[in-house]
Design a protein around this motif. Sequence first.
Motif, PDB file in Angstrom:
ATOM      1  N   VAL A  43       9.292   3.367  -3.963  1.00 31.16           N
ATOM      2  CA  VAL A  43       8.172   4.135  -3.414  1.00 31.16           C
ATOM      3  C   VAL A  43       8.664   5.464  -2.847  1.00 31.16           C
ATOM      4  O   VAL A  43       8.044   6.520  -3.051  1.00 31.16           O
ATOM      5  CB  VAL A  43       7.444   3.323  -2.326  1.00 31.16           C
ATOM      6  CG1 VAL A  43       6.425   4.190  -1.595  1.00 31.16           C
ATOM      7  CG2 VAL A  43       6.755   2.111  -2.938  1.00 31.16           C
ATOM      8  N   ILE A  44       9.789   5.424  -2.149  1.00 29.44           N
ATOM      9  CA  ILE A  44      10.356   6.644  -1.560  1.00 29.44           C
ATOM     10  C   ILE A  44      10.727   7.640  -2.652  1.00 29.44           C
ATOM     11  O   ILE A  44      10.453   8.844  -2.535  1.00 29.44           O
ATOM     12  CB  ILE A  44      11.581   6.300  -0.694  1.00 29.44           C
ATOM     13  CG1 ILE A  44      11.141   5.510   0.546  1.00 29.44           C
ATOM     14  CG2 ILE A  44      12.326   7.568  -0.275  1.00 29.44           C
ATOM     15  CD1 ILE A  44      12.280   4.831   1.271  1.00 29.44           C
ATOM     16  N   ASN A  45      11.345   7.160  -3.724  1.00 28.28           N
ATOM     17  CA  ASN A  45      11.702   8.047  -4.830  1.00 28.28           C
ATOM     18  C   ASN A  45      10.452   8.660  -5.470  1.00 28.28           C
ATOM     19  O   ASN A  45      10.442   9.846  -5.809  1.00 28.28           O
ATOM     20  CB  ASN A  45      12.508   7.281  -5.881  1.00 28.28           C
ATOM     21  CG  ASN A  45      13.907   6.958  -5.411  1.00 28.28           C
ATOM     22  OD1 ASN A  45      14.461   7.670  -4.562  1.00 28.28           O
ATOM     23  ND2 ASN A  45      14.508   5.906  -5.943  1.00 28.28           N
ATOM     24  N   GLY A  46       9.408   7.844  -5.640  1.00 31.51           N
ATOM     25  CA  GLY A  46       8.173   8.357  -6.203  1.00 31.51           C
ATOM     26  C   GLY A  46       7.522   9.392  -5.309  1.00 31.51           C
ATOM     27  O   GLY A  46       7.000  10.411  -5.775  1.00 31.51           O
ATOM     28  N   ARG A  47       7.582   9.140  -4.006  1.00 33.53           N
ATOM     29  CA  ARG A  47       7.000  10.084  -3.054  1.00 33.53           C
ATOM     30  C   ARG A  47       7.765  11.406  -3.055  1.00 33.53           C
ATOM     31  O   ARG A  47       7.166  12.484  -3.008  1.00 33.53           O
ATOM     32  CB  ARG A  47       7.030   9.455  -1.661  1.00 33.53           C
ATOM     33  CG  ARG A  47       6.098  10.122  -0.658  1.00 33.53           C
ATOM     34  CD  ARG A  47       6.219   9.450   0.682  1.00 33.53           C
ATOM     35  NE  ARG A  47       5.168   9.866   1.591  1.00 33.53           N
ATOM     36  CZ  ARG A  47       5.260   9.828   2.904  1.00 33.53           C
ATOM     37  NH1 ARG A  47       6.361   9.370   3.457  1.00 33.53           N
ATOM     38  NH2 ARG A  47       4.272  10.206   3.670  1.00 33.53           N
ATOM     39  N   SER A  48       9.085  11.319  -3.124  1.00 34.43           N
ATOM     40  CA  SER A  48       9.899  12.534  -3.172  1.00 34.43           C
ATOM     41  C   SER A  48       9.621  13.324  -4.447  1.00 34.43           C
ATOM     42  O   SER A  48       9.573  14.560  -4.429  1.00 34.43           O
ATOM     43  CB  SER A  48      11.389  12.177  -3.093  1.00 34.43           C
ATOM     44  OG  SER A  48      11.697  11.588  -1.847  1.00 34.43           O
ATOM     45  N   ARG A  49       9.431  12.600  -5.551  1.00 38.89           N
ATOM     46  CA  ARG A  49       9.116  13.254  -6.822  1.00 38.89           C
ATOM     47  C   ARG A  49       7.783  13.993  -6.725  1.00 38.89           C
ATOM     48  O   ARG A  49       7.653  15.127  -7.216  1.00 38.89           O
ATOM     49  CB  ARG A  49       9.051  12.197  -7.933  1.00 38.89           C
ATOM     50  CG  ARG A  49       8.865  12.754  -9.326  1.00 38.89           C
ATOM     51  CD  ARG A  49      10.085  13.458  -9.818  1.00 38.89           C
ATOM     52  NE  ARG A  49       9.957  13.826 -11.221  1.00 38.89           N
ATOM     53  CZ  ARG A  49      10.758  14.678 -11.840  1.00 38.89           C
ATOM     54  NH1 ARG A  49      11.742  15.247 -11.167  1.00 38.89           N
ATOM     55  NH2 ARG A  49      10.601  14.958 -13.118  1.00 38.89           N
ATOM     56  N   GLU A  50       6.800  13.386  -6.092  1.00 36.01           N
ATOM     57  CA  GLU A  50       5.510  14.054  -5.905  1.00 36.01           C
ATOM     58  C   GLU A  50       5.656  15.316  -5.063  1.00 36.01           C
ATOM     59  O   GLU A  50       5.039  16.349  -5.349  1.00 36.01           O
ATOM     60  CB  GLU A  50       4.519  13.106  -5.234  1.00 36.01           C
ATOM     61  CG  GLU A  50       3.857  12.116  -6.171  1.00 36.01           C
ATOM     62  CD  GLU A  50       2.688  11.398  -5.527  1.00 36.01           C
ATOM     63  OE1 GLU A  50       2.385  11.702  -4.351  1.00 36.01           O
ATOM     64  OE2 GLU A  50       2.080  10.546  -6.186  1.00 36.01           O
TER      65      GLU A  50
ATOM     66  N   PHE B  74       0.844  -1.192   0.000  1.00 41.79           N
ATOM     67  CA  PHE B  74       0.000   0.000   0.000  1.00 41.79           C
ATOM     68  C   PHE B  74       0.885   1.249   0.000  1.00 41.79           C
ATOM     69  O   PHE B  74       1.038   1.906   1.037  1.00 41.79           O
ATOM     70  CB  PHE B  74      -0.925   0.005   1.219  1.00 41.79           C
ATOM     71  CG  PHE B  74      -1.855  -1.175   1.283  1.00 41.79           C
ATOM     72  CD1 PHE B  74      -3.041  -1.176   0.564  1.00 41.79           C
ATOM     73  CD2 PHE B  74      -1.537  -2.284   2.056  1.00 41.79           C
ATOM     74  CE1 PHE B  74      -3.896  -2.264   0.627  1.00 41.79           C
ATOM     75  CE2 PHE B  74      -2.384  -3.380   2.117  1.00 41.79           C
ATOM     76  CZ  PHE B  74      -3.566  -3.370   1.397  1.00 41.79           C
ATOM     77  N   PRO B  75       1.497   1.575  -1.133  1.00 41.22           N
ATOM     78  CA  PRO B  75       2.397   2.740  -1.198  1.00 41.22           C
ATOM     79  C   PRO B  75       1.640   4.035  -0.958  1.00 41.22           C
ATOM     80  O   PRO B  75       0.516   4.208  -1.469  1.00 41.22           O
ATOM     81  CB  PRO B  75       2.959   2.671  -2.625  1.00 41.22           C
ATOM     82  CG  PRO B  75       1.977   1.867  -3.399  1.00 41.22           C
ATOM     83  CD  PRO B  75       1.389   0.880  -2.433  1.00 41.22           C
ATOM     84  N   PRO B  76       2.219   4.961  -0.183  1.00 42.92           N
ATOM     85  CA  PRO B  76       1.521   6.216   0.158  1.00 42.92           C
ATOM     86  C   PRO B  76       1.672   7.273  -0.931  1.00 42.92           C
ATOM     87  O   PRO B  76       2.107   8.394  -0.669  1.00 42.92           O
ATOM     88  CB  PRO B  76       2.231   6.637   1.443  1.00 42.92           C
ATOM     89  CG  PRO B  76       3.630   6.161   1.245  1.00 42.92           C
ATOM     90  CD  PRO B  76       3.525   4.864   0.480  1.00 42.92           C
ATOM     91  N   LEU B  77       1.336   6.926  -2.158  1.00 46.82           N
ATOM     92  CA  LEU B  77       1.425   7.876  -3.261  1.00 46.82           C
ATOM     93  C   LEU B  77       0.035   8.442  -3.535  1.00 46.82           C
ATOM     94  O   LEU B  77      -0.922   7.692  -3.715  1.00 46.82           O
ATOM     95  CB  LEU B  77       1.983   7.187  -4.510  1.00 46.82           C
ATOM     96  CG  LEU B  77       3.395   6.581  -4.346  1.00 46.82           C
ATOM     97  CD1 LEU B  77       3.824   5.869  -5.616  1.00 46.82           C
ATOM     98  CD2 LEU B  77       4.401   7.666  -3.980  1.00 46.82           C
ATOM     99  N   GLY B  78      -0.049   9.756  -3.567  1.00 43.64           N
ATOM    100  CA  GLY B  78      -1.347  10.395  -3.687  1.00 43.64           C
ATOM    101  C   GLY B  78      -1.922  10.402  -5.086  1.00 43.64           C
ATOM    102  O   GLY B  78      -3.093  10.723  -5.273  1.00 43.64           O
ATOM    103  N   GLY B  79      -1.137  10.101  -6.082  1.00 42.69           N
ATOM    104  CA  GLY B  79      -1.615  10.181  -7.461  1.00 42.69           C
ATOM    105  C   GLY B  79      -1.222  11.509  -8.069  1.00 42.69           C
ATOM    106  O   GLY B  79      -1.739  12.553  -7.666  1.00 42.69           O
ATOM    107  N   GLY B  80      -0.289  11.462  -9.019  1.00 35.85           N
ATOM    108  CA  GLY B  80       0.260  12.688  -9.587  1.00 35.85           C
ATOM    109  C   GLY B  80      -0.776  13.553 -10.277  1.00 35.85           C
ATOM    110  O   GLY B  80      -0.827  14.777 -10.066  1.00 35.85           O
ATOM    111  N   GLU B  81      -1.640  12.956 -11.083  1.00 36.31           N
ATOM    112  CA  GLU B  81      -2.637  13.738 -11.825  1.00 36.31           C
ATOM    113  C   GLU B  81      -3.619  14.417 -10.876  1.00 36.31           C
ATOM    114  O   GLU B  81      -4.014  15.569 -11.090  1.00 36.31           O
ATOM    115  CB  GLU B  81      -3.377  12.834 -12.802  1.00 36.31           C
ATOM    116  CG  GLU B  81      -2.498  12.300 -13.930  1.00 36.31           C
ATOM    117  CD  GLU B  81      -3.278  11.454 -14.922  1.00 36.31           C
ATOM    118  OE1 GLU B  81      -4.500  11.266 -14.702  1.00 36.31           O
ATOM    119  OE2 GLU B  81      -2.669  10.978 -15.892  1.00 36.31           O
TER     120      GLU B  81
END
Length: 246
Positions: free
Chosen positions: A210-217, A68-75
């Motif tokens: 996941v961490i890299n994606g979260r930082s990118r967001e 369950f990655p804590p990514l909010g959704g870029g769009e």
Amino acid sequence: MDIFSLIGLVLALIALVGGSILKGAGVSSLWSSAAFVIVILGTIAAIMVHTPPAVFKRAARMLKWVFFPPLGGGEQMVGQLVEWSNIARKQGLLGLEPLVNEQSDPFLKKGLQMLVDGLEPEAIRHMLEIDLNGQEHQDLAAAKVYEAMGIYAPTLGIIGAVFGLIAVMKNLADPSKLGHGIAAAFTATIYGIASANLFFLPMANKLKSVINGRSREREMVIEGLIAIAQGENPRNIEAKLAGFLH
């Protein structure tokens, strides 16, 4: 939910159990209480010595991110930032104040509050980047806990195999016990290598992703908030932030 992680976990279990059956070893050969104690408990013990308590607790909490990655959704985030920019252009930055307490993400809430407070864009960037770098550093340290477990487990598997062979050597006078003893010795090796390469190391790499994606967001959020603070056109903000989605 990250369905790929779930499928991968299921396939890993199928590979172990199915491989054991197809090779004629049977499912029972995969269980050994001695191997479990030496390899799994030994790995946990080693990582507890290796890791500060705060990092260990953080790693345990982050384990759910594999599924369950804590990514909010870029769009969705881009849409929210563009909506805020429209509100700011029509009502001014103070028009965003009612939205501050609605934010569940502390990072987003802090950035929006600084925007409402009228801080200079560079001050907002500086403070949010400090938060981002600190959070990323702590998260990566926690992810490396699983990476370290993937290093310790195979070595402890070898130790378990050596213990098993020692037991075999003590029973050389009884040939009926040799085959079973050798098989049990190699079970510890399977525990060590399989847990490292099918679970610990893949989980560490997934967490890093996941961490890299979260930082990118969050980098995108910073750029969006700065653009709002500078009064940029909402359409230009949307075009700028779209680059973070690719």
